[in-house]
Design a protein around this motif. Sequence first.
Motif, PDB file in Angstrom:
ATOM      1  N   MET A  64       0.892  -1.286  -0.010  1.00 27.33           N
ATOM      2  CA  MET A  64      -0.013  -0.092   0.022  1.00 27.33           C
ATOM      3  C   MET A  64       0.998   1.277  -0.133  1.00 27.33           C
ATOM      4  N   GLN A  65       2.064   1.172   0.658  1.00 26.08           N
ATOM      5  CA  GLN A  65       2.928   2.351   0.483  1.00 26.08           C
ATOM      6  C   GLN A  65       3.531   2.447  -0.682  1.00 26.08           C
ATOM      7  N   TYR A  66       3.888   1.236  -1.374  1.00 24.13           N
ATOM      8  CA  TYR A  66       4.695   1.360  -2.689  1.00 24.13           C
ATOM      9  C   TYR A  66       3.728   1.869  -3.740  1.00 24.13           C
ATOM     10  N   VAL A  67       2.380   1.644  -3.607  1.00 23.05           N
ATOM     11  CA  VAL A  67       1.426   2.156  -4.693  1.00 23.05           C
ATOM     12  C   VAL A  67       1.405   3.417  -4.792  1.00 23.05           C
ATOM     13  N   GLN A  68       1.895   4.220  -3.816  1.00 19.06           N
ATOM     14  CA  GLN A  68       1.796   5.763  -3.790  1.00 19.06           C
ATOM     15  C   GLN A  68       2.719   6.306  -4.648  1.00 19.06           C
ATOM     16  N   THR A  69       3.912   5.559  -4.947  1.00 22.13           N
ATOM     17  CA  THR A  69       5.059   5.744  -5.814  1.00 22.13           C
ATOM     18  C   THR A  69       4.960   5.440  -7.222  1.00 22.13           C
ATOM     19  N   LEU A  70       3.788   4.713  -7.502  1.00 19.22           N
ATOM     20  CA  LEU A  70       3.768   4.465  -9.077  1.00 19.22           C
ATOM     21  C   LEU A  70       3.035   5.658  -9.644  1.00 19.22           C
ATOM     22  N   GLY A  71       3.386   5.443 -10.996  1.00 19.75           N
ATOM     23  CA  GLY A  71       3.225   6.573 -11.906  1.00 19.75           C
ATOM     24  C   GLY A  71       1.615   6.041 -12.673  1.00 19.75           C
ATOM     25  N   LYS A  72       1.633   6.568 -13.845  1.00 22.37           N
ATOM     26  CA  LYS A  72       0.184   6.373 -14.543  1.00 22.37           C
ATOM     27  C   LYS A  72       0.450   5.061 -15.278  1.00 22.37           C
ATOM     28  N   LYS A  73       1.545   4.348 -15.504  1.00 22.14           N
ATOM     29  CA  LYS A  73       1.694   3.133 -16.318  1.00 22.14           C
ATOM     30  C   LYS A  73       2.225   2.123 -15.320  1.00 22.14           C
ATOM     31  N   TYR A  74       1.528   0.922 -15.324  1.00 19.29           N
ATOM     32  CA  TYR A  74       1.858  -0.078 -14.480  1.00 19.29           C
ATOM     33  C   TYR A  74       1.057  -1.297 -14.529  1.00 19.29           C
ATOM     34  N   VAL A  75       1.438  -2.353 -14.285  1.00 19.50           N
ATOM     35  CA  VAL A  75       0.808  -3.750 -14.463  1.00 19.50           C
ATOM     36  C   VAL A  75       0.813  -4.473 -12.858  1.00 19.50           C
ATOM     37  N   GLY A  98      11.496  -6.634 -14.056  1.00 19.11           N
ATOM     38  CA  GLY A  98      11.311  -5.527 -13.150  1.00 19.11           C
ATOM     39  C   GLY A  98       9.998  -5.334 -12.133  1.00 19.11           C
ATOM     40  N   GLY A  99       9.862  -6.790 -11.838  1.00 21.44           N
ATOM     41  CA  GLY A  99       8.670  -6.711 -11.108  1.00 21.44           C
ATOM     42  C   GLY A  99       9.192  -6.754  -9.472  1.00 21.44           C
ATOM     43  N   GLU A 126       3.802  -2.940 -19.742  1.00 23.43           N
ATOM     44  CA  GLU A 126       2.460  -3.424 -20.484  1.00 23.43           C
ATOM     45  C   GLU A 126       2.443  -4.870 -20.327  1.00 23.43           C
ATOM     46  N   PRO A 127       1.016  -5.478 -20.176  1.00 28.78           N
ATOM     47  CA  PRO A 127       1.068  -6.909 -20.184  1.00 28.78           C
ATOM     48  C   PRO A 127       1.965  -7.894 -21.134  1.00 28.78           C
ATOM     49  N   ALA A 128       1.889  -7.251 -22.303  1.00 26.39           N
ATOM     50  CA  ALA A 128       2.904  -7.931 -23.428  1.00 26.39           C
ATOM     51  C   ALA A 128       4.292  -7.841 -22.878  1.00 26.39           C
ATOM     52  N   GLN A 129       4.864  -7.099 -22.281  1.00 29.51           N
ATOM     53  CA  GLN A 129       6.356  -7.270 -21.989  1.00 29.51           C
ATOM     54  C   GLN A 129       6.378  -8.071 -20.713  1.00 29.51           C
ATOM     55  N   ILE A 130       5.545  -8.339 -19.967  1.00 27.12           N
ATOM     56  CA  ILE A 130       5.960  -8.918 -18.540  1.00 27.12           C
ATOM     57  C   ILE A 130       5.419 -10.306 -18.703  1.00 27.12           C
ATOM     58  N   VAL A 142      -3.407 -11.081 -14.499  1.00 27.06           N
ATOM     59  CA  VAL A 142      -2.998  -9.835 -14.910  1.00 27.06           C
ATOM     60  C   VAL A 142      -4.010  -8.768 -15.304  1.00 27.06           C
ATOM     61  N   ALA A 143      -3.624  -7.426 -15.078  1.00 31.23           N
ATOM     62  CA  ALA A 143      -4.240  -6.456 -15.503  1.00 31.23           C
ATOM     63  C   ALA A 143      -3.504  -5.261 -15.436  1.00 31.23           C
ATOM     64  N   GLU A 144      -3.871  -4.258 -16.233  1.00 26.23           N
ATOM     65  CA  GLU A 144      -2.792  -2.940 -16.275  1.00 26.23           C
ATOM     66  C   GLU A 144      -3.944  -1.762 -16.020  1.00 26.23           C
ATOM     67  N   ARG A 145      -3.234  -0.739 -15.597  1.00 26.52           N
ATOM     68  CA  ARG A 145      -3.808   0.443 -15.218  1.00 26.52           C
ATOM     69  C   ARG A 145      -4.161   1.336 -16.635  1.00 26.52           C
ATOM     70  N   SER A 146      -5.537   1.355 -16.910  1.00 23.43           N
ATOM     71  CA  SER A 146      -6.100   1.975 -17.950  1.00 23.43           C
ATOM     72  C   SER A 146      -7.266   2.860 -17.621  1.00 23.43           C
ATOM     73  N   SER A 147      -7.869   3.357 -18.666  1.00 21.39           N
ATOM     74  CA  SER A 147      -8.957   4.617 -18.480  1.00 21.39           C
ATOM     75  C   SER A 147     -10.047   4.007 -17.793  1.00 21.39           C
TER      76      SER A 147
END
Length: 410
Positions: free
Chosen positions: A248-259, A297-298, A316-320, A374-379
Amino acid sequence: MQNLQLLARRTFPALILLTLCLMVAQSAHPWLLRWSGQLTYLPFLAMGCAALVAIKFSRSRMTLYCVLLLLPYAAQLYSGQLWLNPDIVPLPLLLMAAMAWLLWDKDRGFAPVNALLGLIQIGMAIAIALLLYTRLATLSLNWLAPVQQWLYPTYSAHFSALDVSLYAILLLTALLRIGLSPTNNHCVLFVSLLLLPLMQWHGPHQLLSIQISLLAMALLLLLSVILDSHNMAFRDELTGILSRRALMQYVQTLGKKYVVVMADIDHFKSFNDTYGHDVGDQVLRLVASRMTRVTGGGKAFRYGGEEFTLIFPRREPAQILPHLEALREDIANYQMVIRSPDRPQKKTKQTTKSRSKKSSPGKQNVQVTCSFGVAERSSKAGEFMAVMKQADMALYDAKKAGRNCVKTRT
């Protein structure tokens, strides 16, 4: 091997800091010499603060260490004598025996009975060391003289062969202890033992060296409490990997693109029901150790129960997916050996004969598998909890598909 790595990582920085402090003290800068004469109480203040923090966190051993480390400094500062009996028994050596004894003990808190027990242990250790020292001092140790001159000719005037031998034995005993449990607390307590021979050495600027080293040691003791408390708060006690709170603390450091990846151990309940909770704990440790090795990078966290979470920032999902497939195969291909509870403890002729017919008597190989969602951040899923919900639904799809597979939701 892992313990040795932890030992090195947690001990070497403290040793480097102490070495730098001694180098600064030996520089004999005029400002340092002036400070040494005017602020002789500062080591008492620093160690007192460390002792108060140790009391707050119920670290009884650390509190006793702070007191014992100050005793030689106080003895030299106010009486100029470091021996209980001149030319016979050095005080630092006796205190090291007590501190090495305490290192093998556990923190007992500060209840009156436990505090009394700790003081009794210190007294016993000092008495045994005193008796051993006086007995050995009567023996002829001339055969150690060449070794003494070869190893430390400069310091032979400060340490007898008996002193060096006992210091070495006590340090090796303490080193064995921290090798078995290389926590921050144990490693810093071990490093503090190295100050005691320094207090017996009568070299140039010795008092200044001791003062600066005690200040550095107080800082290290405080840092060890902070680091161990951090590990207790943010690391899972069973598996040793980062916990849900750390997630939960690490989540605050995430940007707009993550899986986000949710992972679950397949049929975990059956492991507990069939083999018991001890085997279930082994399975959790096994999977956790494999999760921390994920590439791409996970970052791995234990979410709760048999569930784990992997976060891949800027991916992105395809990368991981190739990295997740490699992780899934790594876990599935590992053959976990379980020892049967009725396996005989000692070898007999009958078991020896049976081994020719059966390769692994009393053992059973089991396979552990995991399912991944697996899920990625999206609109559609912009918030972290929404992404986690999507990953959880993908994990449910993997379970429905037969388990031991990776499913993705967009």
